[in-house]
Design a protein around this motif. Structure first.
Motif, PDB file in Angstrom:
ATOM      1  N   LYS A   1      57.410  32.661  30.229  1.00 32.09           N
ATOM      2  CA  LYS A   1      56.786  32.260  30.995  1.00 32.09           C
ATOM      3  C   LYS A   1      55.320  32.977  31.957  1.00 32.09           C
ATOM      4  O   LYS A   1      55.196  34.748  31.522  1.00 32.09           O
ATOM      5  N   TRP A   2      55.083  32.086  32.592  1.00 31.82           N
ATOM      6  CA  TRP A   2      53.136  33.240  32.798  1.00 31.82           C
ATOM      7  C   TRP A   2      52.921  32.347  34.203  1.00 31.82           C
ATOM      8  O   TRP A   2      53.424  31.757  35.217  1.00 31.82           O
TER       9      TRP A   2
ATOM     10  N   GLY B   1      64.094  39.824  28.862  1.00 35.05           N
ATOM     11  CA  GLY B   1      62.721  40.966  29.882  1.00 35.05           C
ATOM     12  C   GLY B   1      61.702  41.504  29.253  1.00 35.05           C
ATOM     13  O   GLY B   1      61.793  41.372  30.142  1.00 35.05           O
ATOM     14  N   TYR B   2      61.801  41.647  28.152  1.00 35.85           N
ATOM     15  CA  TYR B   2      60.468  41.463  28.057  1.00 35.85           C
ATOM     16  C   TYR B   2      59.245  41.104  28.128  1.00 35.85           C
ATOM     17  O   TYR B   2      59.345  39.979  28.232  1.00 35.85           O
ATOM     18  N   PHE B   3      58.243  41.917  29.039  1.00 34.45           N
ATOM     19  CA  PHE B   3      57.007  41.179  28.939  1.00 34.45           C
ATOM     20  C   PHE B   3      55.098  42.123  28.582  1.00 34.45           C
ATOM     21  O   PHE B   3      55.713  42.915  28.154  1.00 34.45           O
ATOM     22  N   SER B   4      54.288  41.386  28.818  1.00 28.66           N
ATOM     23  CA  SER B   4      53.120  41.751  28.093  1.00 28.66           C
ATOM     24  C   SER B   4      52.650  41.097  29.292  1.00 28.66           C
ATOM     25  O   SER B   4      52.811  40.651  30.539  1.00 28.66           O
ATOM     26  N   GLN B   5      51.158  41.909  29.535  1.00 29.44           N
ATOM     27  CA  GLN B   5      50.564  41.839  30.612  1.00 29.44           C
ATOM     28  C   GLN B   5      48.740  41.776  29.824  1.00 29.44           C
ATOM     29  O   GLN B   5      48.345  42.523  29.578  1.00 29.44           O
ATOM     30  N   ALA B   6      47.750  41.154  31.100  1.00 25.93           N
ATOM     31  CA  ALA B   6      46.435  41.050  30.534  1.00 25.93           C
ATOM     32  C   ALA B   6      45.703  41.237  31.830  1.00 25.93           C
ATOM     33  O   ALA B   6      45.881  40.791  33.178  1.00 25.93           O
TER      34      ALA B   6
ATOM     35  N   THR C   1      35.179  38.380  40.748  1.00 25.14           N
ATOM     36  CA  THR C   1      36.829  38.529  41.250  1.00 25.14           C
ATOM     37  C   THR C   1      37.665  38.840  40.060  1.00 25.14           C
ATOM     38  O   THR C   1      37.946  38.713  38.489  1.00 25.14           O
ATOM     39  N   ARG C   2      38.850  39.869  40.635  1.00 24.61           N
ATOM     40  CA  ARG C   2      39.394  40.555  39.266  1.00 24.61           C
ATOM     41  C   ARG C   2      41.166  40.002  39.482  1.00 24.61           C
ATOM     42  O   ARG C   2      41.826  39.411  40.372  1.00 24.61           O
ATOM     43  N   LEU C   3      41.864  39.953  38.413  1.00 23.60           N
ATOM     44  CA  LEU C   3      43.755  39.455  38.245  1.00 23.60           C
ATOM     45  C   LEU C   3      44.042  40.124  37.046  1.00 23.60           C
ATOM     46  O   LEU C   3      43.874  40.232  36.128  1.00 23.60           O
ATOM     47  N   ARG C   4      45.405  39.883  37.237  1.00 25.06           N
ATOM     48  CA  ARG C   4      46.574  39.830  36.452  1.00 25.06           C
ATOM     49  C   ARG C   4      47.594  38.714  36.071  1.00 25.06           C
ATOM     50  O   ARG C   4      47.717  38.070  36.805  1.00 25.06           O
ATOM     51  N   ILE C   5      47.215  38.809  34.341  1.00 21.90           N
ATOM     52  CA  ILE C   5      48.517  37.860  33.652  1.00 21.90           C
ATOM     53  C   ILE C   5      49.792  38.670  32.877  1.00 21.90           C
ATOM     54  O   ILE C   5      49.914  39.534  32.567  1.00 21.90           O
ATOM     55  N   THR C   6      50.371  37.824  33.313  1.00 20.51           N
ATOM     56  CA  THR C   6      51.661  38.114  32.940  1.00 20.51           C
ATOM     57  C   THR C   6      52.458  37.000  32.130  1.00 20.51           C
ATOM     58  O   THR C   6      52.796  36.444  32.453  1.00 20.51           O
ATOM     59  N   ALA C   7      53.280  37.688  30.507  1.00 20.53           N
ATOM     60  CA  ALA C   7      53.902  36.689  30.075  1.00 20.53           C
ATOM     61  C   ALA C   7      55.017  37.995  30.281  1.00 20.53           C
ATOM     62  O   ALA C   7      55.459  38.347  29.350  1.00 20.53           O
TER      63      ALA C   7
END
Length: 786
Positions: free
Chosen positions: A541-542, A588-593, A576-582
């Protein structure tokens, strides 16, 4: 055979303790811990710990050359561990300059003049690098459990992209001084938090970091290198660090994916397990309800209970008693609850000296006992019951797991009737009941040993065997310590105790099983990017969230990970800055960019620079995706120079002036850069053909009104000149030399010419470069005015 399997490691660990006096040693695979640190950095991004915009002057050559920094916006420090040896361990921190300006100044005629202006954004800005020489840095564990490194102890500050090595180092030294003066919340780099619990023996007080390469101990190119954490406790402060031959602690068994090894001091673990388990039995706290004694070295000797009790439930049982005449009698023993206090004067003591683990307890209590036989009237008396117990334990490593195994249990008991006098006939008792009671009393008095000493002793011993178990598992305590120290960083391990207690697991898969590719992206306004995970994970899920606390739009992301950036008019400023989450809903594992969206696709620096005809100028450009850049001189004329790429450096070019232009004071060159079909952008170089004869002075400034009053001086005399703006602005200048800046200048500088016309001697020319907007540089304008 690699020689570093789990079996090989256990054989090496079995020879002797490898802790060298430390309470614990943790080893983490470098690449995965760097990934975890990166994810923590992204998670904490823009949470209030960024360093405030930096302003200040940095002398490069005293009273000759300096640089003025204006509103440098630095990203939070991003740490990574370098793959070096145990005796040369270091961590590297990098801080990108996301915005701000630099004005370089040199002294002419005892006055400062600007000769170069740079303006940065995420596409083209220098990076500040610094090193933590880990063998010189002690990490602290504060009272609230914060694990941190103090950046004021950093060294080797280098600012990338400065003109010369001297300037890089001097500006680096400026930041080193700046870091020492930062408040703690800006200077202290948090690595995590340890929850301090009741385990006094294993609460860390400080730690030392080292790095280790697999090549240090065994030739295996697959080893990623590891980070070693040497942890001191109140009683184990370390005797030094291992030298050559210290084995690489992370096993390499195929298919196991080991990435973390944790070593624990066995006596501290064993004592902790025993104290914790006994505390649970007594219903007390291991932290507050024991009195601890230590030897001269601070090592624990005994733990004495200061409160608590053990309650044995009521006993109701039948006992067959042989009488002297050969007959048998069945006696019912009905004993109330036995409550044995574990505090003084009958204190329970846990002795852990000399690596022996013994529970010793001598205690007495009273309770009411009721005896009856063959339907007779019960005989009820108070009894005194005493016991003396000694339970010995040792550490045991078996296939079932590491445990504290009971090797011996000695229980001695004794019981006595209190006030053993013959019953008198109570009022209301008939003669038959009286004689039955007398008969029972005389029978029981002959068999007391069978009932009170033997049977009751057996029952008490059996009860204590159940309470003081044959095995107390160590794993639960190890799991608790790991959870307190490193949270969920390490999981899924197995425990062994060849000598020291070792836990062999892997770095938390929650944030390391997969990563978003890339984890740090710069994207143009209204652009798109297809994100993916590495390795590919189906069904993630993004989500996207803004990091700037404003009305800026963060853009959108589809179910497949296709991100669409906002348009430039949807956010304020240059970026501008933002954060992406997968996230994987199944595990329940996840990663961010991190994503930075820029309003322009190209940035070039310096915006303007002066140079003598015999010198060169280094130019740098940053463009999205490192796209090919086309550099050229715009509208070349006689004497125009050339631009050529610097080998091995993307976006770096050298401008070389052309041939001398007679009878000119300076030549203004415009260098143009184009990427794809995007509009070209330009920077300027003012090439001095000879030293200007007219000097342009600043008489006064009013940054609030955007005004600067100028005058021209030749040979110490103010002269009337013709003022002009060769680039057409920004702003205006009148005949009297009053410059008026626009309210919101687009350019970061203005170039001003002054020409003194003399029909006999020719023209005398001078110039002045001013940084814009003026109200951003009030202190600098004061310096230029002097």
């Amino acid at each position: 055979m690699s020689g570093n399997s789990l079996a090989d490691l256990l054989a090496w660990l079995k020879v002797k303790s490898r802790l060298q006096g430390w309470g614990m040693i943790y080893a983490f695979e470098k690449d995965k811990i760097n990934r975890l640190i990166e994810q923590e950095y992204i998670r904490r991004f823009n949470m209030g710990n960024d360093i405030a915009p930096v302003k200040g002057d940095v002398p490069v050559v005293e009273n000759i050359w300096k640089v003025s920094l204006s509103n440098w916006l630095l990203r939070s420090p991003q740490m990574s561990f370098e793959n070096t040896g145990l005796n040369d361990s270091r961590a590297r921190l990098s801080m990108a300059v996301m915005g701000g300006k630099t004005v370089s100044l040199n002294k002419v005629n005892d006055s400062w003049k600007a000769n170069k202006i740079e303006e940065y954004d995420p596409l083209q800005g220098p990076k500040l690098f610094l090193e933590l020489l880990l063998h010189q840095v002690i990490g602290n564990v504060s009272g609230d459990g914060l694990i941190s490194l103090d950046l004021k102890k950093s060294d080797n500050f280098i600012l990338e992209s400065s003109d010369t090595l001297i300037q890089r180092e001097i500006v680096g030294e400026y930041f080193k001084t700046l870091f020492t003066e930062l408040p703690d919340e800006k200077r202290i780099y948090p690595l995590g938090r340890i929850r301090h619990g009741s385990n006094q023996l294993m609460n860390p007080t400080s730690f030392h970091l080292r790095t280790q390469s697999g090549a240090d101990v065994v030739v295996n190119p697959q080893y990623k290198g590891c980070i070693l954490v040497f942890i001191a406790t109140a009683t184990r402060k370390g005797d030094g660090f291992p030298g050559e031959g210290f084995k690489y602690l992370i096993p390499d068994d195929a298919g196991k994916d080991y990435s973390a090894t944790l070593l624990f001091e066995p006596s501290a673990v064993s004592a902790s397990v025993l104290i914790f388990e006994v505390a649970k039995l007594l219903g007390i706290s291991a932290e507050t309800d024991f009195k601890y004694s230590h030897n001269a070295d601070g090592e624990l000797l005994t733990a004495t209970a200061t409160s608590g009790k053990i309650s044995l439930p009521a006993i109701n049982t039948d006992v067959h008693v042989d009488l002297q005449d050969g007959s048998k009698i069945l006696v019912n023993l009905d004993l109330n609850e036995l409550i044995f206090p574990s505090f003084a004067p009958s204190a329970l003591v846990i002795d852990v000296s000399q690596n022996k683990y013994t529970v010793q307890w001598s205690v007495a209590t009273k309770t009411r006992c009721k005896l009856s036989s063959q339907g007779q009237v019960p005989y009820e008396k108070m009894i005194a019951c005493s016991l003396k117990m000694s339970a010995e334990y040792e550490l045991d490593d078996s296939a079932a797991g590491v445990s504290l195994r009971r090797t011996d249990l000695q229980v001695d008991t004794a019981a006595e009737f209190l006030d053993e006098k013959a019953h008198k006939q109570d009022k209301g008792t008939n003669q038959a009941e009286f004689w039955d009671t007398i008969k029972l009393y005389f029978i029981l008095s002959t068999v007391k040993a069978d009932i009170l000493d033997k049977k009751l002793g057996d029952l008490l011993e059996e009860a204590l065997k159940g309470l003081f178990k044959a095995d107390f598992l160590v794993k639960d305590l190890i799991d608790e310590v790991i959870e307190m120290h490193v949270g969920q960083t390490v999981q899924g391990g197995e425990t062994h105790a060849p000598w020291d207690i070792g836990y062999f697991g892997r770095i938390n898969p929650t944030q390391t099983t997969f990563v978003i590719n890339p984890t740090d992206l710069i994207l143009g306004q209204d652009g798109t990017h297809q994100f993916a995970t590495d390795p590919v994970v189906t069904g993630v899920k993004w989500a996207v969230e803004p990091l700037v606390k404003s009305a800026d739009s963060p853009g959108t992301i589809s179910e497949s990970g296709l991100y669409h950036a906002p348009k430039a008019n949807s956010f304020s400023g240059r970026f501008t800055r933002l954060r992406i989450t997968a996230s994987d809903p199944r595990t329940g594992y996840f990663s961010q960019a991190l994503v930075t969206v820029v309003a322009k696709n190209l940035t070039i620096n310096p915006r303007i620079q002066t140079c003598d005809r015999t010198n060169t100028v280094e130019l740098r450009a940053g463009s999205l995706g490192n796209a090919p850049q086309k550099w050229s001189i715009k509208n070349p004329v006689a004497g125009s120079g050339t631009v050529s790429p610097i080998s091995g450096q993307y976006g770096a070019y050298t401008y070389r002036p052309g041939s001398e232009v007679p009878d000119q004071t300076f030549l203004l060159e415009e260098i143009e850069v184009q990427v794809g079909t995007e509009p070209a952008q330009s920077v300027h170089v003012l090439v001095l053909q000879k030293q200007p004869a007219a000097f342009v002075e600043i008489v006064s400034t009013d940054p609030g009104k955007g005004q600067v009053q100028l005058q021209a001086v030749i040979n110490g005399r103010v002269v009337p000149v013709v003022w002009r703006l060769p680039l057409g602005g920004p702003g205006t200048i009148d005949a009297n030399g009053l410059y008026q800046a626009p309210a919101n200048p687009v350019a970061s500088f203005v170039l001003i010419y002054a020409v003194y016309e003399n029909e006999f001697l020719g023209n005398f020319e001078g110039f002045r470069i001013l940084p814009l907007p003026l109200d951003e540089f009030p202190e600098l304008l004061e310096v230029l005015e002097q």
